[in-house]
Write an enzyme that holds these catalytic residues in place. Structure first.
Site, PDB file in Angstrom:
ATOM      1  N   TYR A  52       0.845  -1.199   0.000  1.00  0.00           N
ATOM      2  CA  TYR A  52       0.000   0.000   0.000  1.00  0.00           C
ATOM      3  C   TYR A  52       0.878   1.246   0.000  1.00  0.00           C
ATOM      4  O   TYR A  52       1.883   1.297   0.715  1.00  0.00           O
ATOM      5  CB  TYR A  52      -0.908   0.029   1.233  1.00  0.00           C
ATOM      6  N   GLU A  54      -0.643   4.768  -0.236  1.00  0.00           N
ATOM      7  CA  GLU A  54      -1.513   5.951  -0.366  1.00  0.00           C
ATOM      8  C   GLU A  54      -0.703   7.222  -0.145  1.00  0.00           C
ATOM      9  O   GLU A  54       0.092   7.309   0.788  1.00  0.00           O
ATOM     10  CB  GLU A  54      -2.661   5.886   0.652  1.00  0.00           C
ATOM     11  N   ASP A 198      -7.829  13.944 -24.168  1.00  0.00           N
ATOM     12  CA  ASP A 198      -7.714  12.521 -23.854  1.00  0.00           C
ATOM     13  C   ASP A 198      -7.036  11.828 -25.038  1.00  0.00           C
ATOM     14  O   ASP A 198      -7.650  11.643 -26.092  1.00  0.00           O
ATOM     15  CB  ASP A 198      -9.120  11.956 -23.606  1.00  0.00           C
ATOM     16  N   THR A 224      -4.764   6.453 -21.327  1.00  0.00           N
ATOM     17  CA  THR A 224      -4.512   5.122 -20.794  1.00  0.00           C
ATOM     18  C   THR A 224      -3.067   4.809 -21.136  1.00  0.00           C
ATOM     19  O   THR A 224      -2.422   5.529 -21.901  1.00  0.00           O
ATOM     20  CB  THR A 224      -5.439   4.063 -21.433  1.00  0.00           C
ATOM     21  N   LYS A 227      -2.463   1.179 -24.681  1.00  0.00           N
ATOM     22  CA  LYS A 227      -2.875   1.068 -26.087  1.00  0.00           C
ATOM     23  C   LYS A 227      -1.630   1.226 -26.970  1.00  0.00           C
ATOM     24  O   LYS A 227      -0.761   0.380 -26.925  1.00  0.00           O
ATOM     25  CB  LYS A 227      -3.969   2.092 -26.385  1.00  0.00           C
ATOM     26  N   ARG A 233      -2.017  -1.999 -18.094  1.00  0.00           N
ATOM     27  CA  ARG A 233      -3.326  -1.336 -18.080  1.00  0.00           C
ATOM     28  C   ARG A 233      -3.356  -0.295 -16.977  1.00  0.00           C
ATOM     29  O   ARG A 233      -3.055  -0.589 -15.826  1.00  0.00           O
ATOM     30  CB  ARG A 233      -4.425  -2.354 -17.805  1.00  0.00           C
TER      31      ARG A 233
HETATM   32  N1  DSN Z   1     -12.407   0.654 -24.455  1.00  0.00           N
HETATM   33  C1  DSN Z   1     -11.454   1.530 -25.069  1.00  0.00           C
HETATM   34  C2  DSN Z   1     -11.422   1.380 -26.533  1.00  0.00           C
HETATM   35  O1  DSN Z   1     -11.496   0.237 -26.944  1.00  0.00           O
HETATM   36  O2  DSN Z   1     -11.327   2.327 -27.286  1.00  0.00           O
HETATM   37  C3  DSN Z   1     -11.741   2.868 -24.666  1.00  0.00           C
HETATM   38  O3  DSN Z   1     -11.946   2.849 -23.301  1.00  0.00           O
END
Ligand code: DSN
Length: 419
Positions: A52, A54, A198, A224, A227, A233
């Site tokens: 942990y 925090e 974003d 994120t 990707k 993730r």
């Molecule tokens: N689920 C993602 C995507 O596939 O674009 C976005 O959150």
């Protein structure tokens, strides 16, 4: 040697083994997915899952932070350097949480946020009606022109002047073209709104310089990490220094408790990988591959939203083929080609049964596939569409897809193989 997982939970071991085989034996075209390196995977599954932490480096609510402080500080330094940002926060558990934290830092509940509508390529967390973001905030949506695929900045400015949002959100989860973050930033400034960008889908392209960065034009950038960036993730926020404290407070204690330190260490590894010439070559190849895949699909009679792509993503509009998106996505899956059905801007059909299929090249490019293989992939997709009700043909296409996969094994490390 038998692994502890195999020994203790053979059922789960077997399912994970089957999933690894599935990922290896299919052409993965979901544009938000990728393969991480063994280094990222190793960090994800480390002893840091036990800890942990925090708070933030140097200011935690638990003892025993001798190592975690170093880990998080390294991740922060790497993020700031790579994205050329003033400040970073690497604790968000996901992109949606990162966005919610950004709204928390920039607006009060009930104030207005304005983002791209989900059926036009936006994301749920940009204020779409089924998302908590539209329940906590008054949400106004803008659209992309379904004919030209362009943003109509006059209309967007008009909407912004009418609703005076506190936050204007840019970025998309299904948009195949370059986004003009500068003009969006100017509109936001002109109405006194914050600009949140974003870049979840394109962050890997941004760090490699193959998509313009929003960092100079946005107050806050969210992404994120799994990707095109090819990390574990999770979510991440970057912001101007004046907003650093508000952003950090909005993530913790605003929305989350303990950060996932194992994920943060894996993110640090991914950021190190991304800061390399190999990663720049990878990101350039992602875009080259997407362009060839798009061209090849159009040669086969597929209609694409905006007539092509500038990034990693392609939206196939199936209305001229008379095949529902879900039907094609499921047939492709049986042929070992993994995609997702998706709405096309202006699509009259519902999101659960839309007229589009969304594909992209991040994962197959990680496997080392290049332009030549994109033509083969387009041909396989086309043959599935032509044989949509012919299971024998689909099974034969699946065998060919498996053969292609066998020529491009999932790499363990990211020195991209020369083909
Ligand atoms: N689920 C993602 C995507 O596939 O674009 C976005 O959150």
């Amino acid at each position: 040697m038998i692994t502890p997982l195999e020994q203790y939970d053979p059922q789960m071991f077997e399912l994970l083994r089957q999933e690894a085989a599935r990922q290896s034996g299919c052409i993965r075209l979901i544009p938000s997915e990728n393969y991480v390196s063994k280094a990222v995977m190793a960090a994800t599954g480390s002893c840091l899952t036990n800890k942990y932490a925090e708070g933030y480096p140097g200011k935690r609510y638990y003892e025993g932070q001798q190592i975690t402080d170093l880990v998080e500080s390294i991740a922060l330094e790497r993020a700031i350097k790579l994205f050329k940002a003033d400040h970073a926060n690497v604790q968000s558990h996901s992109g949606a949480v990162a966005n919610l934290a950004a709204y928390g830092a920039l607006a009060s509940p009930g104030e207005t946020i304005m983002g791209l509508a989900l059926p036009y390529g936006g994301h749920l967390s940009h204020g779409w009606k089924v998302s908590a973001t539209s329940k906590f905030y008054n949400s106004v949506s803008y659209e992309v022109n379904p004919e030209t695929g362009k943003f109509d900045f006059d209309k967007i400015e008009e909407l912004a002047k009418k609703h005076r949002p506190k936050v204007i959100i840019t970025g998309a989860s299904a948009y195949p073209r370059i986004i003009d973050f500068k003009t969006f930033g100017e509109i936001a400034k002109s109405v006194g709104a914050y600009h949140l960008s974003d870049i979840a889908h394109i962050s890997g392209l941004v760090v490699a310089g193959v998509h313009p960065s929003p960092v100079p034009y946005a107050d806050v950038v969210s992404t994120t990490t799994h990707k095109t960036l090819r990390g574990p993730r999770g979510g991440m926020l970057l912001c101007k220094k004046e907003l650093a404290e508000a952003i950090d407070k909005a993530v913790f204690p605003g929305l989350q408790g303990g950060p996932h330190m194992h994920t943060i260490s894996a993110l640090a590894v991914a950021l190190k990988e991304a800061d390399s010439p190999e990663f720049i070559s990878y990101a350039k190849q992602v875009v080259k591959n997407a362009k060839v895949l798009a061209e090849s699909l159009m040669e086969k009679g597929f209609k694409l939203f905006t007539g092509g792509t500038d990034n990693h993503l392609i939206l196939i509009d199936l209305r001229n083929k008379n095949i529902p998106g879900k039907k094609l996505a499921k047939a492709l899956d049986r042929a070992r080609i993994e995609t997702n059905y998706n709405t096309i801007p202006g699509d009259p059909a519902k999101p659960f049964n839309p007229n589009g299929v969304r594909i992209g090249t991040p994962a197959i490019t990680t496997r080392g596939m290049k332009e030549e293989q994109m033509k083969i992939v387009a041909s396989l997709i086309s043959r599935v569409a032509e044989n949509i009700d012919n299971e024998e043909a689909i099974s034969q296409i699946g065998k060919e897809a498996l053969l292609l996969c066998s020529e491009f094994p999932v790499p363990e490390h990211f020195i991209i193989p020369k083909k």
